[in-house]
Write a protein that holds these residues in place. Structure first.
Motif, PDB file in Angstrom:
ATOM      1  N   LEU A 131       0.833  -1.213   0.000  1.00 25.09           N
ATOM      2  CA  LEU A 131       0.000   0.000   0.000  1.00 25.09           C
ATOM      3  C   LEU A 131       0.870   1.266   0.000  1.00 25.09           C
ATOM      4  N   PHE A 154      -4.334  -6.803  -0.817  1.00 21.33           N
ATOM      5  CA  PHE A 154      -3.398  -5.923  -0.109  1.00 21.33           C
ATOM      6  C   PHE A 154      -2.391  -6.810   0.626  1.00 21.33           C
ATOM      7  N   THR A 183       0.580  -5.764   3.134  1.00 21.65           N
ATOM      8  CA  THR A 183       1.031  -4.494   3.686  1.00 21.65           C
ATOM      9  C   THR A 183       1.524  -4.614   5.123  1.00 21.65           C
ATOM     10  N   CYS A 220      -6.605  -1.544   6.584  1.00 19.61           N
ATOM     11  CA  CYS A 220      -6.933  -2.155   5.290  1.00 19.61           C
ATOM     12  C   CYS A 220      -8.418  -2.011   5.000  1.00 19.61           C
ATOM     13  N   PHE A 273      -7.222  -9.504   2.800  1.00 21.73           N
ATOM     14  CA  PHE A 273      -6.054  -8.675   3.068  1.00 21.73           C
ATOM     15  C   PHE A 273      -4.969  -9.526   3.713  1.00 21.73           C
ATOM     16  N   VAL A 280      -2.002  -8.684   6.284  1.00 25.37           N
ATOM     17  CA  VAL A 280      -1.701  -7.533   7.138  1.00 25.37           C
ATOM     18  C   VAL A 280      -0.396  -7.715   7.908  1.00 25.37           C
TER      19      VAL A 280
END
Ligand SMILES: [Mg+2]
Length: 299
Positions: A12, A43, A45, A52, A65, A67
């Protein structure tokens, strides 16, 4: 041809969203072009699940996502049944094989690949007397805003760590090397991100990409996927290394990371979300040139 057998993993900060303004406007047309082709955007990230979720809502991009630098995968329950806990690929052949921990967190299945925040906090408090550093979760919201340019509500979401701890390092380089060893002895790793050092479990964005791909192929009865990864910083090296098509997005803040095993990576001309747009359309153009008569959906 690009279709639902492709997965696009993206960092991101500095990649899909601008390093300074946190805006993604320049990438939105490319996001919609992928969505129109049924290509999932995942994502991957250093951010938290709350961050998110907030961004995904703003950009109309659906979960899943990945994370906190590969620490956990969040799968939306409305689209996935409970996933099996698979074995996690280890970088270090000496480490014991581990399985992911799958938990029901309400709207999501949370697949934990790294360490919990409680384990990380315990290790950091042991190391506090020996090193000079400041954990982000112990910084005031005002300080986080000042350091990152985030708003108060964004900083609140950024501070809610579950599997990792960003640090402001205030000690020397030799001390950083000793700190890394001390973390390793406690089963933790240290990663350099765009703004902070991150303390986390034995995982990274590449391990998470590989896990996701394996899980996805199982869910789709072995149908092979092609993975694309886009990133701008050191904590993206493992993710790009694990992808079929690695793409560096140029940063306005630092050089493109040098990674020996990534000599074939593409590098965008433009920075941040404009570079994202450029790279995705270049890939789409190449894929249509390679498959001029391909049907628009998979048979
Ligand atoms: Mg980044």
């Amino acid at each position: 041809m690009m279709d639902s057998s492709w997965l696009v993993f993206t960092d991101l900060d500095g990649t899909l969203i601008d390093h300074y303004s946190y805006q993604a406007d320049a990438a939105l047309i490319a996001v919609r072009a992928l969505q129109a082709r049924q290509v999932s955007i995942v994502f991957n990230t250093s951010k938290t699940v709350d961050e998110c979720e907030s961004l995904a809502t703003r950009l109309a991009i659906a979960a899943p996502f990945i994370v906190e630098n590969g620490s956990a995968i969040y799968l939306p329950k409305y689209r996935h049944s409970r996933p099996a806990a698979l074995e996690i690929v280890q970088r270090d052949s000496a480490s014991h094989p581990r399985r992911a921990i799958v938990e029901n967190t309400g709207r999501y299945w949370c697949i934990q690949l790294g360490a919990s925040h409680t384990e990380i906090t315990a290790a950091l408090s042991e190391l506090t007397p020996h090193f000079q550093f400041k954990p982000l979760s112990q910084s005031s919201l005002e300080d986080i805003c000042e350091l990152t340019g985030l708003s108060m509500s964004q900083a609140t979401r950024a501070r809610k760590r579950q599997f990792s701890e960003p640090l402001i390092w205030q000690d020397s380089q030799p001390a950083l090397d000793r700190f890394r060893l001390a973390l390793s002895a406690r089963g933790l790793t240290l990663l350099k991100g765009g703004r902070f050092y991150h303390v986390l479990g034995q995982t990274d964005k590449g391990i998470a990409l590989e896990y996701f791909k394996q899980m996805h192929e199982r869910e789709h009865r072995g149908k092979k996927v092609t993975t694309v990864a886009l990133g701008d910083s050191y904590n993206d090296i493992d993710m790009l290394g694990a992808a079929d098509i690695p793409v560096w997005i140029r940063s306005p803040a630092h050089d493109v990371p040098t990674a020996k095993h990534l000599t074939t990576s593409r590098v965008s001309q433009l920075t941040g979300p404009a570079g994202w747009h450029e790279s995705i359309f270049a890939l789409i153009a190449e894929q249509s040139a390679n498959h001029p008569n391909a049907p628009s959906t998979e048979k």
